[in-house]
Design an enzyme around this catalytic site. Sequence first.
Site, short mmCIF file in Angstrom:
data_model
loop_
_atom_site.label_atom_id
_atom_site.label_comp_id
_atom_site.label_asym_id
_atom_site.label_seq_id
_atom_site.Cartn_x
_atom_site.Cartn_y
_atom_site.Cartn_z
N GLU A 173 0.82 -1.22 0.00
CA GLU A 173 0.00 0.00 0.00
C GLU A 173 0.85 1.27 0.00
OE1 GLU A 173 -2.97 -0.24 3.09
OE2 GLU A 173 -3.98 -1.93 2.15
N GLU A 292 -5.55 -8.51 -0.30
CA GLU A 292 -6.27 -8.14 0.93
C GLU A 292 -7.73 -7.93 0.58
OE1 GLU A 292 -4.95 -5.16 3.68
OE2 GLU A 292 -2.83 -5.50 3.22
#
Length: 502
Positions: A173, A292
């Site tokens: 991320e 995720e």
Amino acid sequence: MAKAKMIIDKDFKIAEVDKRVYGSFIEHLGRAVYNGIYQPGHKTADEDGFRKDVLELVKELEVPIIRYPGGNFVSNFYWEDSVGPKAGRKPRLDLAWRTLETNEFGLGEFAKWSEKAGSDIMMAVNLGTRGISDALNLLEYCNLDTNTYYSDLRKSHGAAKPYNIKTWCLGNEMDGPWQMGHKTAAEYGRLAAETAKAMKTMDDSIELVSCGSSNVEMPTFPEWEAATLEETYEYVDYISLHNYYGNAENDTEDFFAKTQDLERFIHTVIATCDYIKAKKRSRKTLNLSFDEWNVWFHSTESDSEEMKERPWQIAPHLLEDIYSFEDAILVGLILITFLKHADRLKMACLAQLVNVIAPIMTENDGGAWKQSIYYPFLHASKYGRGTALHSIVNSTKHDSKTHEDVTDVESIAVYNEEKDEVTIFAVNRNVKEDALFEADVKCFEDYRVLEYLALESDDMKVANSITGEKVSPKNRTDYELKDGTFTATMKKCSWNVIRLAK
């Protein structure tokens, strides 16, 4: 009554389902590791301190790959602190979750645990506060047998054979301002490309995952994907997708429609990858790793308070969402969506596996138990292996608060030629009406129904606990298979698994 008709033919194939789409995730966060998978002194602990009750539940899920050690945690992870004799390991402040990491459990322990669980490792490298040389050192430590410094260091720690980790994430991320070492697309793209080139020079058998956007709502989505892939496209094998779904508005009907948003997300990332492929005139097709995903919203407020008011705890209770029946239905809908994209979506990680937004929960001094979301994931992992079929499905539709033309029934079929089985996964997401479901299975001549499993409830908020399961599958026998047509009435808000075999 809602209605849906499905036509299945074994020759109409989407793609082989990559078993890694049923992967999961263990991060050094909350009680995922400590008092989750690892708890020396627990009554079920084995000789390595691993909770055997948790291991059995993980093995039942048949999880093929597990991402480690993060997540946000990885962006300030010093892997060297987590290996070697435990007496010499350095405790560290984890800035991602404002907790204290003792490093009692590290890379070697996870490698041993994952082997016992029957899972491969998806290893993430720190491209937040560290870079290329540290990634290479870690790769050498894990994968090489070269009589060089880090290879020999692993051997001195008791692991004579390499861990042979084949899948690696290039950071986590990195578009997120919350991330330690957050980077612009240009900064990350260059760093990831150079790290990828160096890692594949060291070990050309590995596969690499480039960071996509942290979620679909990021203001830079999908420009981030396009800009970073300009640099990484020829050196990586996958781009990551992350997204979580919640029902903060307490609108079940609209909650169940959110896989429409998921469809758009996946289509947009595929289109962006293919744009870069065309722009570069490349022969290579990039695939997706949805590493995720889950329902996540129940514990957000209490988690924020815990990290702010009581920082630097060891293994505090964080992100411990207790999942309801309706959460299980959405998890089923997400899994069906993933299978529809089996041609491009090759890996996915349910985040996470134990205690932290997880299908498995533990008590520190007690037992382990299955959350509601355990069951659709279990069914898909066990029976969703083979070839995803391009089925024709005609369903009645409805509108919800923020979505239009929502199909009442979502379904997919997976054909396992080796076992001579076909499994239909279906969700009736109509909150008001049962659905008459018909499936034309004439091409599967002489097949019979092995079992029909269903999750059903009139209470959307009912949940499981250590004291018992209020959400668990039931066996249904009120169906008909006649002249090549399967017929059943699917209850409103239900997850359905229909297994047929020769």
